[in-house]
Scaffold this active site. Structure first.
Site, PDB file in Angstrom:
ATOM      1  N   HIS A 193       0.822  -1.319   0.042  1.00 32.91           N
ATOM      2  CA  HIS A 193       0.024  -0.010  -0.051  1.00 32.91           C
ATOM      3  C   HIS A 193       0.995   1.454   0.012  1.00 32.91           C
ATOM      4  O   HIS A 193       0.378   2.493  -0.433  1.00 32.91           O
ATOM      5  CB  HIS A 193      -0.911  -0.038   1.057  1.00 32.91           C
ATOM      6  CG  HIS A 193      -2.148   0.548   1.031  1.00 32.91           C
ATOM      7  ND1 HIS A 193      -2.500   1.541  -0.089  1.00 32.91           N
ATOM      8  CD2 HIS A 193      -3.387   0.295   1.656  1.00 32.91           C
ATOM      9  CE1 HIS A 193      -3.791   1.995   0.147  1.00 32.91           C
ATOM     10  NE2 HIS A 193      -4.335   1.427   1.154  1.00 32.91           N
ATOM     11  N   ALA A 194       2.029   1.272   0.317  1.00 31.33           N
ATOM     12  CA  ALA A 194       3.091   2.274   0.566  1.00 31.33           C
ATOM     13  C   ALA A 194       3.117   2.938  -0.864  1.00 31.33           C
ATOM     14  O   ALA A 194       3.354   3.887  -1.228  1.00 31.33           O
ATOM     15  CB  ALA A 194       4.423   1.979   1.012  1.00 31.33           C
TER      16      ALA A 194
END
Length: 219
Positions: A193-194
Site C-alpha cells: 500500500h505504500a
C-alpha cells in the site's frame, strides 16, 4: 554470465505527491493487500489455441507489459532510497512433478511477444529441470507470478513476514473454468500500500481485461 538490467530512477520522497501516503503505509499503517478477480480469458484462450502458443508464457507477457507500463509496479527500496526500475522482469514458478516442488525462474522482458517467447523458451529449456529454488539466480528488478492450476479460488492471500520494503507485485493464477459461454480464471494480486492504491490496481486489472479481450497472438 547472465545479463542483468538494473537501471533505475531515484524518487525524491520529500517532493513526491505520495509522500504522506508512503510514510503512513511504511509506519503506523504498514500493510500489503490482496485482490482476487475472475478474469474473462475467453477470447485470449481462443487466440492462444488458434496460434498454437502456450498459455502460461503468453499470459506472463501480458502481465509484464502492464507492470512495465506503470511506475507504481516498478518501485523498490535500494540502498535506503525509493527507486523506480527502468524495467522489471517476470519471475514465474516452474513445477517439478517428480519431486512435487517448484523453482522460481525469471526471464528478461521484451516488448515483442515473439521475442519474449524465444527468451522464455530458452530459459525453460536451460533451467526447467533444475530443482534449485532460483536456478537462474536472483535479480532485484522482478515481479512475481505463481501458477496454481489445480484449483479455482475466489480469494487468495499471501502472508509474508517483513514486507516493509518489499514492493514487487505478486500474482497468483488459478485453474480456469467455464461459466456459461465464458472461460474465467482466478487471478490474485498482492501489492504494498505504500506505493500502490486500489485505484492503481483497479486500473491495471481493467487494462488486463482489455488486453485479454483484444490480444492478437503477438501479431
Amino acid at each position: 554470465m547472465e545479463k542483468k538490467i538494473t537501471g533505475y530512477t531515484t524518487v525524491d520522497i520529500s517532493q513526491w505527491h505520495r509522500k504522506e501516503h508512503f510514510e503512513a503505509f511504511q509506519s503506523v499503517a504498514q500493510c500489503t493487500y490482496n485482490q482476487t478477480v475472475q478474469l474473462d480469458i475467453t477470447a485470449f484462450l481462443k487466440t492462444v489455441k488458434k496460434n498454437k502458443h502456450k498459455f502460461y508464457p503468453a499470459f506472463i507477457h501480458i502481465l509484464a507489459r502492464l507492470m512495465n507500463a506503470h511506475p507504481e509496479f516498478r518501485m523498490a527500496m535500494k540502498d535506503g532510497e525509493l527507486v523506480i526500475w527502468d524495467s522489471v522482469h517476470p519471475c514465474y514458478t516452474v513445477f517439478h512433478e517428480q519431486t512435487e516442488t517448484f523453482s522460481s525462474l525469471w526471464s528478461e522482458y521484451h516488448d515483442d511477444f515473439r521475442q519474449f517467447l524465444h527468451i522464455y523458451s530458452q530459459d525453460v529449456a536451460c533451467y526447467g529441470e533444475n530443482l534449485a529454488y532460483f536456478p537462474k539466480g536472483f535479480i532485484e528488478n522482478m515481479f512475481f507470478v505463481s501458477a496454481n492450476p489445480w484449483v479455482s479460488f475466489t480469494s487468495f492471500d499471501l502472508n509474508v513476514a517483513n514486507m516493509d520494503n518489499f514492493f514487487a507485485p505478486v500474482f497468483t493464477m488459478g485453474k480456469y473454468y467455464t461459466q456459461g459461454d465464458k472461460v474465467l480464471m482466478p487471478l490474485a494480486i498482492q501489492v504494498h500500500h505504500a506505493v500502490c492504491d486500489g485505484f492503481h490496481v483497479g486500473r491495471m486489472l481493467n487494462e488486463l481485461q482489455q488486453y485479454c479481450d483484444e490480444w492478437q497472438g503477438g501479431a
